[in-house]
Design a protein around this motif. Structure first.
Motif: not given
Length: 116
Positions: A35-36, A44-45, A79-80, A114-116
């Motif tokens: 996730x991190x 994004x996912x 590619x970021x 803490x923006x996840x």
């Protein structure tokens, strides 16, 4: 540096519970690193290959250890994808201490970002 074991354990349980509320599953250490990594990639996912998933977990590990000066971000490729370099070796410890150190750094990451 990494706090009392009981405090660390309490904070870790709270983090996993918060993520369970947000994502519907209680994540383990690897899932949290994933996730991190997704957060740090900032795209994004999506459907990641097995190699990309490993890369995301590596990005997360570098990011959280950068909080203590073990790594620094050196560049972001076309590619970021972020790239880090090691600044100093992570102290050699046993497996239990390595996991504790990683958890502490993950908790620091969530305290700061803490923006996840």
């Amino acid at each position: 540096m990494f706090g009392e074991s009981s405090n660390l354990d309490h904070r870790w349980i709270n983090l996993r519970a918060m993520l369970m509320k947000q994502f519907g599953k209680k994540p383990d250490l690897n899932a949290i690193l994933f996730l991190i990594g997704i957060q740090e990639l900032g795209q994004g996912i999506s459907d990641f290959t097995k190699e990309q998933k490993q890369d995301l977990m590596h990005i997360a590990t570098c990011k959280v250890f950068s909080l203590s000066g073990y790594y620094e971000l050196t560049s972001v490729d076309d590619d970021g994808w972020p790239h880090y370099r090691s600044l100093k070796p992570i102290p050699f410890t046993n497996l239990k201490e390595q996991e504790r150190m990683l958890k502490w750094h993950i908790l620091e990451y969530f305290d700061r970002y803490d923006e996840l």
